[in-house]
Design a protein around this motif. Structure first.
Motif, PDB file in Angstrom:
ATOM      1  N   ASP A 125       0.579  -0.959  -0.053  1.00 57.88           N
ATOM      2  CA  ASP A 125       0.272   0.167   0.122  1.00 57.88           C
ATOM      3  C   ASP A 125       0.855   1.490   0.270  1.00 57.88           C
ATOM      4  OD1 ASP A 125      -1.554   2.447   1.524  1.00 57.88           O
ATOM      5  OD2 ASP A 125      -3.223   0.822   1.610  1.00 57.88           O
ATOM      6  N   THR A 126       1.017   1.994  -1.031  1.00 55.84           N
ATOM      7  CA  THR A 126       2.067   3.314  -0.725  1.00 55.84           C
ATOM      8  C   THR A 126       1.448   4.398   0.134  1.00 55.84           C
ATOM      9  OG1 THR A 126       1.846   3.171  -3.631  1.00 55.84           O
ATOM     10  CG2 THR A 126       2.205   5.122  -2.834  1.00 55.84           C
ATOM     11  N   GLU A 127       0.348   4.508  -0.126  1.00 54.46           N
ATOM     12  CA  GLU A 127      -0.309   5.318   1.276  1.00 54.46           C
ATOM     13  C   GLU A 127       0.450   4.875   2.774  1.00 54.46           C
ATOM     14  OE1 GLU A 127      -0.369   9.148   3.223  1.00 54.46           O
ATOM     15  OE2 GLU A 127      -0.396   8.833   0.828  1.00 54.46           O
ATOM     16  N   LEU A 128       0.293   3.706   3.030  1.00 56.52           N
ATOM     17  CA  LEU A 128       0.986   2.917   4.398  1.00 56.52           C
ATOM     18  C   LEU A 128       2.862   2.668   4.305  1.00 56.52           C
ATOM     19  CD1 LEU A 128      -0.220   1.923   6.805  1.00 56.52           C
ATOM     20  CD2 LEU A 128      -0.190  -0.302   5.392  1.00 56.52           C
ATOM     21  N   LEU A 129       3.020   2.562   3.130  1.00 50.21           N
ATOM     22  CA  LEU A 129       4.401   2.731   2.753  1.00 50.21           C
ATOM     23  C   LEU A 129       5.231   4.077   3.297  1.00 50.21           C
ATOM     24  CD1 LEU A 129       7.120   1.101   3.325  1.00 50.21           C
ATOM     25  CD2 LEU A 129       6.978   1.045  -0.079  1.00 50.21           C
ATOM     26  N   LYS A 130       4.114   4.894   2.244  1.00 45.17           N
ATOM     27  CA  LYS A 130       5.012   6.376   2.614  1.00 45.17           C
ATOM     28  C   LYS A 130       4.856   7.193   4.480  1.00 45.17           C
ATOM     29  CE  LYS A 130       3.927  11.017   1.257  1.00 45.17           C
ATOM     30  NZ  LYS A 130       3.079  12.242   0.225  1.00 45.17           N
ATOM     31  N   LEU A 131       3.856   7.040   5.005  1.00 45.35           N
ATOM     32  CA  LEU A 131       3.445   7.046   6.194  1.00 45.35           C
ATOM     33  C   LEU A 131       4.334   6.565   7.436  1.00 45.35           C
ATOM     34  CD1 LEU A 131      -0.450   7.503   6.002  1.00 45.35           C
ATOM     35  CD2 LEU A 131       1.160   9.748   6.369  1.00 45.35           C
ATOM     36  N   SER A 132       4.601   5.503   7.350  1.00 40.75           N
ATOM     37  CA  SER A 132       5.064   4.484   7.545  1.00 40.75           C
ATOM     38  C   SER A 132       6.994   4.989   7.887  1.00 40.75           C
ATOM     39  CB  SER A 132       5.391   2.899   7.939  1.00 40.75           C
ATOM     40  OG  SER A 132       5.373   2.342   6.454  1.00 40.75           O
ATOM     41  N   THR A 133       7.401   4.847   6.926  1.00 39.26           N
ATOM     42  CA  THR A 133       8.533   5.356   6.579  1.00 39.26           C
ATOM     43  C   THR A 133       9.118   6.356   6.704  1.00 39.26           C
ATOM     44  OG1 THR A 133       8.954   3.999   3.961  1.00 39.26           O
ATOM     45  CG2 THR A 133      10.422   5.398   4.175  1.00 39.26           C
ATOM     46  N   SER A 134       8.020   7.635   6.352  1.00 42.26           N
ATOM     47  CA  SER A 134       8.579   9.006   7.227  1.00 42.26           C
ATOM     48  C   SER A 134       8.407   8.879   8.693  1.00 42.26           C
ATOM     49  CB  SER A 134       7.378  10.465   6.674  1.00 42.26           C
ATOM     50  OG  SER A 134       6.385   9.611   6.940  1.00 42.26           O
ATOM     51  N   TYR A 135       7.869   8.322   9.484  1.00 45.54           N
ATOM     52  CA  TYR A 135       7.788   8.119  10.714  1.00 45.54           C
ATOM     53  C   TYR A 135       9.219   8.102  11.318  1.00 45.54           C
ATOM     54  CZ  TYR A 135       5.990   6.599  15.692  1.00 45.54           C
ATOM     55  OH  TYR A 135       5.817   6.651  16.701  1.00 45.54           O
ATOM     56  N   SER A 136       9.141   6.638  10.534  1.00 47.75           N
ATOM     57  CA  SER A 136      10.272   5.385  11.491  1.00 47.75           C
ATOM     58  C   SER A 136      11.543   6.392  11.225  1.00 47.75           C
ATOM     59  CB  SER A 136      10.822   4.127  10.419  1.00 47.75           C
ATOM     60  OG  SER A 136       9.640   3.584  11.284  1.00 47.75           O
ATOM     61  N   ARG A 137      11.518   7.213   9.942  1.00 51.05           N
ATOM     62  CA  ARG A 137      13.476   8.293   9.551  1.00 51.05           C
ATOM     63  C   ARG A 137      12.844   9.626  10.536  1.00 51.05           C
ATOM     64  NH1 ARG A 137      13.328   8.109   3.263  1.00 51.05           N
ATOM     65  NH2 ARG A 137      13.913   5.508   3.087  1.00 51.05           N
ATOM     66  N   ILE A 138      12.473   9.383  11.158  1.00 54.85           N
ATOM     67  CA  ILE A 138      12.767  10.786  11.726  1.00 54.85           C
ATOM     68  C   ILE A 138      12.807  10.278  12.935  1.00 54.85           C
ATOM     69  CG2 ILE A 138      11.037  12.550  13.430  1.00 54.85           C
ATOM     70  CD1 ILE A 138       8.921  12.726  11.089  1.00 54.85           C
ATOM     71  N   CYS A 139      12.398   8.981  13.842  1.00 57.19           N
ATOM     72  CA  CYS A 139      12.419   8.133  15.146  1.00 57.19           C
ATOM     73  C   CYS A 139      13.890   8.400  15.105  1.00 57.19           C
ATOM     74  CB  CYS A 139      11.513   7.727  15.332  1.00 57.19           C
ATOM     75  SG  CYS A 139      10.143   8.484  15.843  1.00 57.19           S
ATOM     76  N   ASN A 192       3.301  12.512  11.061  1.00 61.01           N
ATOM     77  CA  ASN A 192       5.162  13.272  11.392  1.00 61.01           C
ATOM     78  C   ASN A 192       5.258  14.282  12.428  1.00 61.01           C
ATOM     79  OD1 ASN A 192       6.010  11.741   8.941  1.00 61.01           O
ATOM     80  ND2 ASN A 192       5.192  13.691   7.555  1.00 61.01           N
ATOM     81  N   GLY A 193       3.910  14.676  12.514  1.00 63.60           N
ATOM     82  CA  GLY A 193       3.992  15.143  13.660  1.00 63.60           C
ATOM     83  C   GLY A 193       4.000  14.607  15.196  1.00 63.60           C
ATOM     84  N   ALA A 194       3.460  12.949  15.205  1.00 65.76           N
ATOM     85  CA  ALA A 194       3.804  12.293  16.044  1.00 65.76           C
ATOM     86  C   ALA A 194       4.919  11.669  16.382  1.00 65.76           C
ATOM     87  CB  ALA A 194       2.824  11.074  16.178  1.00 65.76           C
ATOM     88  N   ALA A 195       5.915  11.673  15.352  1.00 66.47           N
ATOM     89  CA  ALA A 195       7.443  11.900  15.787  1.00 66.47           C
ATOM     90  C   ALA A 195       8.205  13.141  15.596  1.00 66.47           C
ATOM     91  CB  ALA A 195       7.954  10.615  14.198  1.00 66.47           C
ATOM     92  N   ILE A 196       7.891  13.551  15.688  1.00 64.75           N
ATOM     93  CA  ILE A 196       8.951  15.069  15.743  1.00 64.75           C
ATOM     94  C   ILE A 196       7.890  15.326  17.281  1.00 64.75           C
ATOM     95  CG2 ILE A 196       9.272  17.318  15.568  1.00 64.75           C
ATOM     96  CD1 ILE A 196       7.449  16.958  12.826  1.00 64.75           C
ATOM     97  N   ALA A 197       7.280  15.187  17.983  1.00 63.20           N
ATOM     98  CA  ALA A 197       7.031  15.149  19.285  1.00 63.20           C
ATOM     99  C   ALA A 197       7.520  14.865  20.068  1.00 63.20           C
ATOM    100  CB  ALA A 197       5.385  15.267  19.265  1.00 63.20           C
ATOM    101  N   THR A 198       7.692  13.211  19.425  1.00 64.67           N
ATOM    102  CA  THR A 198       8.770  11.881  20.442  1.00 64.67           C
ATOM    103  C   THR A 198       9.725  12.282  20.446  1.00 64.67           C
ATOM    104  OG1 THR A 198       6.944  10.273  19.443  1.00 64.67           O
ATOM    105  CG2 THR A 198       9.228   9.893  19.886  1.00 64.67           C
ATOM    106  N   VAL A 199      10.402  12.786  19.266  1.00 64.95           N
ATOM    107  CA  VAL A 199      12.137  13.230  19.709  1.00 64.95           C
ATOM    108  C   VAL A 199      12.128  14.174  20.870  1.00 64.95           C
ATOM    109  CG1 VAL A 199      12.275  11.736  16.742  1.00 64.95           C
ATOM    110  CG2 VAL A 199      12.023  14.498  17.385  1.00 64.95           C
ATOM    111  N   ILE A 200      11.758  15.620  20.088  1.00 63.07           N
ATOM    112  CA  ILE A 200      11.242  16.395  21.287  1.00 63.07           C
ATOM    113  C   ILE A 200      11.970  15.929  22.383  1.00 63.07           C
ATOM    114  CG2 ILE A 200      10.440  18.929  21.579  1.00 63.07           C
ATOM    115  CD1 ILE A 200       9.820  18.742  18.785  1.00 63.07           C
ATOM    116  N   GLY A 201      11.291  15.241  22.623  1.00 62.86           N
ATOM    117  CA  GLY A 201      11.176  14.647  24.132  1.00 62.86           C
ATOM    118  C   GLY A 201      11.859  13.923  24.356  1.00 62.86           C
ATOM    119  N   GLN A 202      12.022  13.425  23.710  1.00 62.96           N
ATOM    120  CA  GLN A 202      13.407  12.603  23.913  1.00 62.96           C
ATOM    121  C   GLN A 202      14.842  13.914  24.458  1.00 62.96           C
ATOM    122  OE1 GLN A 202      13.715  10.551  20.571  1.00 62.96           O
ATOM    123  NE2 GLN A 202      12.187   8.626  21.954  1.00 62.96           N
ATOM    124  N   ILE A 203      14.928  14.912  23.656  1.00 63.54           N
ATOM    125  CA  ILE A 203      15.963  15.067  23.756  1.00 63.54           C
ATOM    126  C   ILE A 203      14.967  16.775  24.826  1.00 63.54           C
ATOM    127  CG2 ILE A 203      16.397  17.531  23.093  1.00 63.54           C
ATOM    128  CD1 ILE A 203      16.015  16.675  19.772  1.00 63.54           C
TER     129      ILE A 203
END
Length: 443
Positions: A125-139, A192-203
């Motif tokens: 699924d193109t959309e599912l792959l795009k969302l999961s890839t961008s989320y993972s890369r940020i994290c 992507n917003g969820a991933a950004i919030a995650t890494v900011i919390g970790q920092i």
């Protein structure tokens, strides 16, 4: 002159409370973050929730590497402090920070080059792959906050301080919870917003960790000392590598289970992801207890105090059992209510209610295994903990899930968890008897 360490002077009930309760509380907050994060993501769409569930194995690999190395650091440092080798303890701490930097570089490379090919194994699924890839890369690419905060947390824990690690985790989790809706909905960044919030919390957690570490009275290091030491790295990974492998096996297990479940439906993958978020409310406090037990056992093993070791384990087992019994009751009685937190559809209820009730049968035997495994890690016998995980998750769980899914359908996947945990408990007891006879009995 070094102060007397509470590891050798405090009564075991008070010591276990001081060491474990703050970690249990902070991990409950961490579990709350995990659930709230998924609740917000589920509000975006079920596809978004599935994307985060597919990304979980890569996140778990990151956490496994950091925590597993941290277990080795914690075990070695607590033993050196118990032996009174304070200069050696400083060298352990400085080498640990070098390892944290090297680990971050590794995960940047994984994030850039391997994320999309890995996730493409599970969906077309193109959309599912795009969302999961961008989320993972940020994290993964911005994982330095996660890795350094975990490393410093384990160093501070080994000195007998559990309040500061609790404060660090609380700071990261609360920051994350506050920023999640801002980045997901206000800024409209979705997953992507969820991933950004995650890494900011970790920092945020990392920055507070650095402040605490500079003030620690038992460890003192200089920036120039942060370099590799082959002997110390070997000692750290003697316990840490089996722990990394043990925790990383979870990545393999979740990936294989997702591969089985997606043959039924994407909703089944979402249900499995939701289960992992919810079970963290039960397992995280027990892991917090485990984090308090390991340095107590390690210190008193170094100090050759068998009675304090055994008293710690007995009390730890009682507390772990009480937590897991409570969790099992909640999953049996309130499965539908728990699923409703995630904007559940009728299909999610149909699959999820029997899933939660069945998998929760593994909670009680798991509690005993977790405390027994603490004794393996604290005494430098991390290989046993790795072997238990391999047997439970790869040798039993995955083949059993594949076989039963074909024989009786999707519910067979859920039954395989309870079956695997019984085998895990059996081998944990066998290895504990070996560790006791070889390392503890004659102290």
């Amino acid at each position: 002159m070094q102060k007397t360490n509470i590891m050798q002077s405090e009564t075991i009930p008070r010591l276990l409370f001081k060491m474990s309760f703050p970690m249990m509380l902070s991990m409950l907050i961490q579990a709350l973050y995990n659930v709230v994060d998924s609740i917000f993501v589920a509000m975006v769409s079920e596809t978004a929730l599935t994307a985060v569930s597919l990304a979980f194995p890569l996140q778990n690999l990151l956490i496994s590497a950091a925590v597993g190395t941290g277990v080795g650091i914690n075990s070695l440092l607590s033993r050196r402090l118990g032996e009174g080798k304070h200069e050696e303890a400083n060298h352990v701490a400085s080498t640990s920070l070098f390892l944290a930097f090297a680990m971050w570089v590794l995960f940047v490379l994984i994030g850039v080059f391997f994320t999309k090919p890995f996730l493409a194994l599970f969906t077309k699924d193109t959309e599912l792959l795009k969302l999961s890839t961008s989320y993972s890369r940020i994290c993964l690419i911005v994982s330095f906050g996660c890795i350094f905060s975990i490393t410093i947390e384990k160093l501070i824990q080994a000195t007998g301080n559990s309040v500061q690690p609790m404060t660090m985790q609380l700071t990261g989790a609360i920051t994350n919870i506050i920023l999640d809706p801002v980045f997901i909905f206000v800024f409209g960044l979705g997953v992507n917003g969820a991933a950004i919030a995650t890494v900011i919390g970790q920092i945020a957690s990392m920055l507070l960790a650095i402040i605490f570490f500079k003030k620690n009275e038992y460890i003192s290091i200089k920036f120039k000392d942060i370099k590799p030491n082959a002997r110390i790295i070997k000692d750290i990974f003697q316990v840490g590598l089996p722990s990394i492998i043990m925790n990383s096996i979870g990545t393999v297990m979740v990936s294989l289970i997702n591969k089985i479940l997606i043959l039924f439906s994407a909703t089944a993958v979402s249900v499995f992801g939701v289960y992992f978020k919810l079970q963290s409310f039960v397992f995280m406090p027990v892991f917090g207890l485990n984090n308090g037990v390991i340095p107590i056992l390690g210190f008193n093993y170094g100090a050759r105090n068998k009675k304090r070791m055994l008293d710690t384990m007995k009390l730890g087992l009682v507390v772990a059992l009480l937590i897991m019994i409570t969790g099992t009751i909640c999953f049996q009685l309130f499965a539908k209510e728990l699923l409703s937190l995630f904007s559940a559809t009728e299909e999610m209820y149909r699959i999820g209610i029997p899933a939660l009730r069945t998998i929760s049968l593994c909670f009680i035997p798991a509690s005993i295994s977790i405390i027994l495994i603490a004794s393996f890690q604290a005494t430098g016998f991390g290989l046993a903990s790795m072997m238990v995980s391999i047997i439970r998750q790869l040798v039993v769980l995955c083949p059993c899930a594949l076989l039963l899914s074909r024989l009786i359908g999707i519910n067979g996947v859920w039954y395989s968890f309870a079956i695997a945990e019984i085998f895990g408990l059996l081998f944990s007891v066998i290895f504990f008897i070996h560790v006791y006879n070889k390392k503890i009995k004659n102290l």
